[in-house]
Design a protein around this motif. Structure first.
Motif, PDB file in Angstrom:
ATOM      1  N   ARG A  52    -197.890   4.573  83.907  1.00 34.28           N
ATOM      2  CA  ARG A  52    -198.205   3.012  83.231  1.00 34.28           C
ATOM      3  C   ARG A  52    -200.025   3.026  83.180  1.00 34.28           C
ATOM      4  NH1 ARG A  52    -197.157  -3.058  85.090  1.00 34.28           N
ATOM      5  NH2 ARG A  52    -198.433  -4.125  83.719  1.00 34.28           N
ATOM      6  N   GLU A  53    -200.532   3.352  84.389  1.00 36.15           N
ATOM      7  CA  GLU A  53    -201.782   3.424  84.307  1.00 36.15           C
ATOM      8  C   GLU A  53    -202.711   4.376  83.327  1.00 36.15           C
ATOM      9  OE1 GLU A  53    -199.733   3.550  86.827  1.00 36.15           O
ATOM     10  OE2 GLU A  53    -200.133   2.008  88.075  1.00 36.15           O
ATOM     11  N   GLY A  54    -201.987   5.668  83.096  1.00 38.95           N
ATOM     12  CA  GLY A  54    -202.498   6.653  82.391  1.00 38.95           C
ATOM     13  C   GLY A  54    -202.426   6.071  80.908  1.00 38.95           C
ATOM     14  N   ALA A  55    -201.226   5.500  80.445  1.00 39.06           N
ATOM     15  CA  ALA A  55    -201.110   4.942  79.288  1.00 39.06           C
ATOM     16  C   ALA A  55    -202.156   3.938  78.920  1.00 39.06           C
ATOM     17  CB  ALA A  55    -199.799   4.456  78.999  1.00 39.06           C
ATOM     18  N   GLU A  56    -202.491   3.051  79.777  1.00 35.78           N
ATOM     19  CA  GLU A  56    -203.290   1.832  79.640  1.00 35.78           C
ATOM     20  C   GLU A  56    -204.738   2.691  79.379  1.00 35.78           C
ATOM     21  OE1 GLU A  56    -202.759  -0.759  82.947  1.00 35.78           O
ATOM     22  OE2 GLU A  56    -201.119  -1.651  81.860  1.00 35.78           O
ATOM     23  N   SER A  57    -205.011   3.604  80.431  1.00 39.78           N
ATOM     24  CA  SER A  57    -206.392   4.162  80.263  1.00 39.78           C
ATOM     25  C   SER A  57    -206.693   4.668  78.839  1.00 39.78           C
ATOM     26  CB  SER A  57    -206.631   5.280  81.517  1.00 39.78           C
ATOM     27  OG  SER A  57    -207.902   5.795  81.368  1.00 39.78           O
ATOM     28  N   ALA A  58    -205.664   5.591  78.459  1.00 42.76           N
ATOM     29  CA  ALA A  58    -205.770   6.088  77.226  1.00 42.76           C
ATOM     30  C   ALA A  58    -205.918   5.209  76.057  1.00 42.76           C
ATOM     31  CB  ALA A  58    -204.506   7.029  76.892  1.00 42.76           C
ATOM     32  N   ALA A  59    -205.163   4.158  76.334  1.00 41.49           N
ATOM     33  CA  ALA A  59    -205.349   3.207  75.019  1.00 41.49           C
ATOM     34  C   ALA A  59    -206.555   2.446  75.062  1.00 41.49           C
ATOM     35  CB  ALA A  59    -204.185   2.039  75.356  1.00 41.49           C
ATOM     36  N   LEU A  60    -207.306   2.195  76.219  1.00 48.10           N
ATOM     37  CA  LEU A  60    -208.542   1.602  76.298  1.00 48.10           C
ATOM     38  C   LEU A  60    -209.653   2.604  75.690  1.00 48.10           C
ATOM     39  CD1 LEU A  60    -210.628  -0.680  77.016  1.00 48.10           C
ATOM     40  CD2 LEU A  60    -210.516   0.258  79.195  1.00 48.10           C
ATOM     41  N   ALA A  61    -209.380   3.984  75.812  1.00 49.10           N
ATOM     42  CA  ALA A  61    -210.511   4.983  75.343  1.00 49.10           C
ATOM     43  C   ALA A  61    -210.144   5.186  74.207  1.00 49.10           C
ATOM     44  CB  ALA A  61    -210.193   6.285  76.282  1.00 49.10           C
ATOM     45  N   ASP A  62    -209.130   4.910  73.283  1.00 49.41           N
ATOM     46  CA  ASP A  62    -208.858   5.025  72.106  1.00 49.41           C
ATOM     47  C   ASP A  62    -209.504   3.966  71.135  1.00 49.41           C
ATOM     48  OD1 ASP A  62    -207.384   7.643  72.401  1.00 49.41           O
ATOM     49  OD2 ASP A  62    -205.460   6.506  72.127  1.00 49.41           O
ATOM     50  N   ALA A  63    -209.121   2.676  71.961  1.00 54.78           N
ATOM     51  CA  ALA A  63    -209.915   1.465  71.247  1.00 54.78           C
ATOM     52  C   ALA A  63    -211.445   1.450  71.102  1.00 54.78           C
ATOM     53  CB  ALA A  63    -209.496   0.199  71.991  1.00 54.78           C
ATOM     54  N   VAL A  64    -211.948   2.063  72.243  1.00 56.24           N
ATOM     55  CA  VAL A  64    -213.541   2.124  72.263  1.00 56.24           C
ATOM     56  C   VAL A  64    -213.882   3.253  71.197  1.00 56.24           C
ATOM     57  CG1 VAL A  64    -215.621   2.990  73.860  1.00 56.24           C
ATOM     58  CG2 VAL A  64    -213.733   1.311  74.694  1.00 56.24           C
ATOM     59  N   ALA A  65    -213.105   4.245  71.121  1.00 59.79           N
ATOM     60  CA  ALA A  65    -213.611   5.412  70.063  1.00 59.79           C
ATOM     61  C   ALA A  65    -213.637   4.924  68.830  1.00 59.79           C
ATOM     62  CB  ALA A  65    -212.993   6.927  70.356  1.00 59.79           C
ATOM     63  N   GLU A  66    -212.527   4.305  68.633  1.00 57.44           N
ATOM     64  CA  GLU A  66    -212.440   3.608  67.192  1.00 57.44           C
ATOM     65  C   GLU A  66    -213.099   2.593  66.702  1.00 57.44           C
ATOM     66  OE1 GLU A  66    -208.421   1.268  64.676  1.00 57.44           O
ATOM     67  OE2 GLU A  66    -208.302   1.756  66.768  1.00 57.44           O
ATOM     68  N   ALA A  67    -213.694   1.643  67.672  1.00 56.28           N
ATOM     69  CA  ALA A  67    -214.644   0.723  67.449  1.00 56.28           C
ATOM     70  C   ALA A  67    -216.000   1.504  67.029  1.00 56.28           C
ATOM     71  CB  ALA A  67    -214.733  -0.191  68.870  1.00 56.28           C
ATOM     72  N   ALA A  68    -216.240   2.651  67.870  1.00 58.56           N
ATOM     73  CA  ALA A  68    -217.526   3.179  67.763  1.00 58.56           C
ATOM     74  C   ALA A  68    -217.544   3.748  66.284  1.00 58.56           C
ATOM     75  CB  ALA A  68    -217.612   4.380  68.669  1.00 58.56           C
ATOM     76  N   ARG A  69    -216.301   4.416  65.976  1.00 61.64           N
ATOM     77  CA  ARG A  69    -216.313   4.857  64.586  1.00 61.64           C
ATOM     78  C   ARG A  69    -216.641   3.983  63.518  1.00 61.64           C
ATOM     79  NH1 ARG A  69    -212.073   7.862  67.024  1.00 61.64           N
ATOM     80  NH2 ARG A  69    -212.893  10.208  67.615  1.00 61.64           N
ATOM     81  N   GLU A  70    -215.852   2.900  63.588  1.00 61.16           N
ATOM     82  CA  GLU A  70    -215.858   1.492  62.598  1.00 61.16           C
ATOM     83  C   GLU A  70    -217.439   1.141  62.523  1.00 61.16           C
ATOM     84  OE1 GLU A  70    -212.934  -1.159  63.766  1.00 61.16           O
ATOM     85  OE2 GLU A  70    -211.229   0.011  62.903  1.00 61.16           O
ATOM     86  N   ALA A  71    -218.199   1.110  63.598  1.00 61.45           N
ATOM     87  CA  ALA A  71    -219.477   0.762  63.690  1.00 61.45           C
ATOM     88  C   ALA A  71    -220.457   1.845  63.208  1.00 61.45           C
ATOM     89  CB  ALA A  71    -219.814   0.383  65.227  1.00 61.45           C
ATOM     90  N   GLY A  72    -220.163   3.040  62.580  1.00 60.30           N
ATOM     91  CA  GLY A  72    -220.707   3.877  62.278  1.00 60.30           C
ATOM     92  C   GLY A  72    -221.556   5.066  63.384  1.00 60.30           C
ATOM     93  N   ALA A  73    -221.078   4.912  64.364  1.00 59.67           N
ATOM     94  CA  ALA A  73    -221.362   5.704  65.656  1.00 59.67           C
ATOM     95  C   ALA A  73    -220.676   7.238  65.531  1.00 59.67           C
ATOM     96  CB  ALA A  73    -221.283   5.204  66.997  1.00 59.67           C
ATOM     97  N   ARG A  74    -221.249   8.274  65.734  1.00 53.01           N
ATOM     98  CA  ARG A  74    -220.704   9.290  65.865  1.00 53.01           C
ATOM     99  C   ARG A  74    -219.943   9.626  67.146  1.00 53.01           C
ATOM    100  NH1 ARG A  74    -222.317  14.193  62.993  1.00 53.01           N
ATOM    101  NH2 ARG A  74    -221.421  15.936  63.919  1.00 53.01           N
ATOM    102  N   VAL A  75    -218.904   9.989  67.024  1.00 48.64           N
ATOM    103  CA  VAL A  75    -217.794  10.158  68.131  1.00 48.64           C
ATOM    104  C   VAL A  75    -217.393  11.658  68.767  1.00 48.64           C
ATOM    105  CG1 VAL A  75    -215.786   9.390  69.381  1.00 48.64           C
ATOM    106  CG2 VAL A  75    -217.038   8.013  67.923  1.00 48.64           C
ATOM    107  N   SER A  76    -217.720  12.131  69.827  1.00 54.15           N
ATOM    108  CA  SER A  76    -217.269  13.415  70.155  1.00 54.15           C
ATOM    109  C   SER A  76    -216.525  13.057  71.413  1.00 54.15           C
ATOM    110  CB  SER A  76    -218.597  14.190  70.534  1.00 54.15           C
ATOM    111  OG  SER A  76    -219.400  14.334  69.689  1.00 54.15           O
TER     112      SER A  76
END
Length: 401
Positions: free
Chosen positions: A327-351
Motif C-alpha cells: 500500500r505504501e509503495g502504491a501511494e508513493s508511486a501515485a504521488l510521484a506520478d502526480a508530481v511528474a504529470e503536473a510538471a509536464r503540464e506546466a511546461g517543465a522538462r521531466v527526466s
C-alpha cells in the motif's frame, strides 16, 4: 538562456581526456573496485575492534563536503531498525552528551578536514570510542592512534572525496554492520560493487550519447534549471548528492527535495518564471506572456524581447517497485506520478532515473553512480574541468584554507 552542451565533446574520448585533468570519470568508474579494496583494508585496519566489539550507547558521524553523503547513507540505513540512535554532526562543537559509552565516526578523504578532525580529537579527549576513515599518515589517523581507536586507510590514488565516496563509505557501513546497527555486511557490499560496475560499464566514455544513460541525463539537465526530487528517503539521499554534484562538479545550481514532505515546495515552482504556465498566466493578466517561457511563442524576437529564460527541469529519482506491491509503495508511486504529470503540464522538462531491484544499499548505489556520471558529463559538455574550479581555488587562496 539555457547553457549549450556540446554532445560531440562528450563523445570524443580525446577531448574528454584533455579536459578532465584529474580523470574524474576514471575515478567514478573505480567505485566497485573501491568497495572491494575497502573490505580488505577494513579487515587489515581492525574494523571488528570498533567500540571494543560491543554495541555503543549511540553513534555520531562527522563528515562534510564531498564525503557528507556518508552521514546521510548511514542514517538512512540505520533508521528502520537500529537499536541505538545515530546522529550527524558536520562541525564542532561535539554535543555535550557524547562520552565513553558512545562511538564517534569521523570521515575525511585527506584526513585534514577541520570539522571531522576537531570532533575526533574532542571525542578522544572525552574517552569515546573512535573510528576514523581517511588517508594514512594524516592528522586524523594520528588522533585515532593516540586514542587507541580504529583508523581505516582509503588506499592510494584518491584525488577527491567526490570520486572516493565508496572508499569512505564502505568501512563505515562494515563497522555499523559488525555492531548490528545496519543490515550490511560483506555480501551486501559486494552486491553493491557489482551494481556500481554495471553502471560504470553503461556510462563509459566510449558509449555514445544516444545510448549512454548518464550522457542522456546530462543533456536533459543542460536544458534548464534543475530540480531534483526523490520519491522517498532512499532517493532523498540520492537527490541531495545529485544537487551537490551538480553544483560542485558542473557549476550548475540545483535544489533537491524528498517526497512526500517536499511535494508542495517543488510543485509551487511550477507556477514560477521558469515554466510555460507562468507565461500563460502573464498573458491572462495582460502581459505578453512570452520571451520568458523557454521560447514557446514562435513570434518571440530575442533581440526585442530578450533571450528566453531556461525552463525548469524536474529530475525524478524513483525507487524500484516493491514485489509484491505494498500500500505504501502504491501511494508513493501515485504521488510521484502526480508530481511528474503536473510538471509536464506546466511546461517543465521531466527526466526519470529508476532504481533497479536489490538491497537498499544496492539500489542507492545505482542511483548515486548514474547521477555522479551525469554531473561529470554535464561539466565536460559545458567545457568545464570537473575537478578544477578557479573560483574555489581563489577562495582557498583568499582564506588560506
Amino acid at each position: 538562456m539555457a547553457p549549450y552542451l556540446d554532445e560531440a565533446r562528450i563523445d570524443d574520448e580525446d577531448a574528454i581526456a584533455a579536459l578532465d585533468s584529474h580523470q574524474t570519470l576514471r575515478g567514478l568508474a573505480t567505485a566497485g573496485a573501491q568497495v572491494r579494496e575497502a573490505i580488505d583494508l577494513s579487515a587489515e585496519g581492525g574494523v571488528s575492534r570498533v567500540a571494543g566489539g560491543e554495541r555503543p550507547r549511540s553513534v555520531l558521524v562527522a563528515s562534510l563536503g564531498g564525503s557528507a553523503v556518508v552521514c546521510d547513507v548511514l542514517d538512512l540505513l540505520a533508521e528502520p531498525g537500529s537499536p541505538v540512535p545515530v546522529s550527524v554532526r558536520r562541525n564542532v562543537p561535539l554535543p555535550g552528551w557524547v562520552g565513553p559509552l558512545d562511538l564517534v565516526i569521523a570521515v575525511s578523504q585527506s584526513g585534514r578536514a577541520a570539522g571531522p578532525l576537531a570532533l575526533a580529537a574532542e571525542a578522544a579527549r572525552r574517552g569515546a570510542s573512535l573510528l576514523t576513515v581517511g588517508a594514512a599518515d594524516s592528522p586524523l589517523a594520528d588522533v585515532a592512534a593516540q586514542a587507541r581507536g580504529v583508523h581505516i586507510d582509503i588506499g592510494r590514488g584518491r584525488s577527491t572525496s567526490r570520486t572516493a565516496l565508496w572508499s569512505l563509505l564502505a568501512p563505515v557501513l562494515l563497522a555499523a554492520g559488525e555492531l548490528g546497527i545496519v543490515d550490511v555486511g560483506e555480501r551486501v557490499l559486494l552486491e553493491a560493487a557489482d551494481r556500481l560496475d554495471e553502471v560504470a560499464e553503461a556510462c563509459r566514455p566510449s558509449s555514445e550519447s544516444f545510448v549512454n544513460p548518464a550522457k542522456v541525463l546530462a543533456a536533459d539537465l543542460a536544458e534548464g534549471v534543475p530540480v531534483i526530487l526523490g520519491d522517498g528517503p532512499l532517493n532523498g539521499v540520492a537527490a541531495g548528492r545529485a544537487a551537490s554534484m551538480l553544483a560542485r562538479t558542473s557549476r550548475v545550481p540545483a535544489i533537491s527535495g524528498e517526497l512526500p514532505d517536499d511535494a508542495a515546495q517543488i510543485v509551487a515552482c511550477f507556477d514560477g518564471p521558469f515554466t510555460t504556465a507562468y507565461g500563460a498566466s502573464a498573458a491572462a493578466r495582460g502581459g505578453s506572456g512570452f520571451g520568458n517561457d523557454g521560447g514557446s511563442d514562435i513570434f518571440t524576437d530575442p533581440f526585442l524581447d530578450g533571450p528566453a529564460s531556461p525552463r525548469l527541469g524536474l529530475l525524478m529519482l524513483r525507487d524500484a517497485a516493491p514485489d509484491p506491491m505494498t500500500r505504501e509503495g502504491a501511494e508513493s508511486a501515485a504521488l510521484a506520478d502526480a508530481v511528474a504529470e503536473a510538471a509536464r503540464e506546466a511546461g517543465a522538462r521531466v527526466s526519470e532515473v529508476v532504481a533497479q531491484p536489490g538491497h537498499p544499499l544496492t539500489r542507492l548505489a545505482g542511483q548515486l553512480a548514474t547521477t555522479d556520471f551525469a554531473a561529470t558529463y554535464l561539466a565536460l559538455g559545458l567545457g568545464l574541468d570537473p575537478a578544477v574550479s578557479p573560483h574555489v581555488s581563489d577562495l582557498r587562496r583568499r582564506t588560506g584554507r
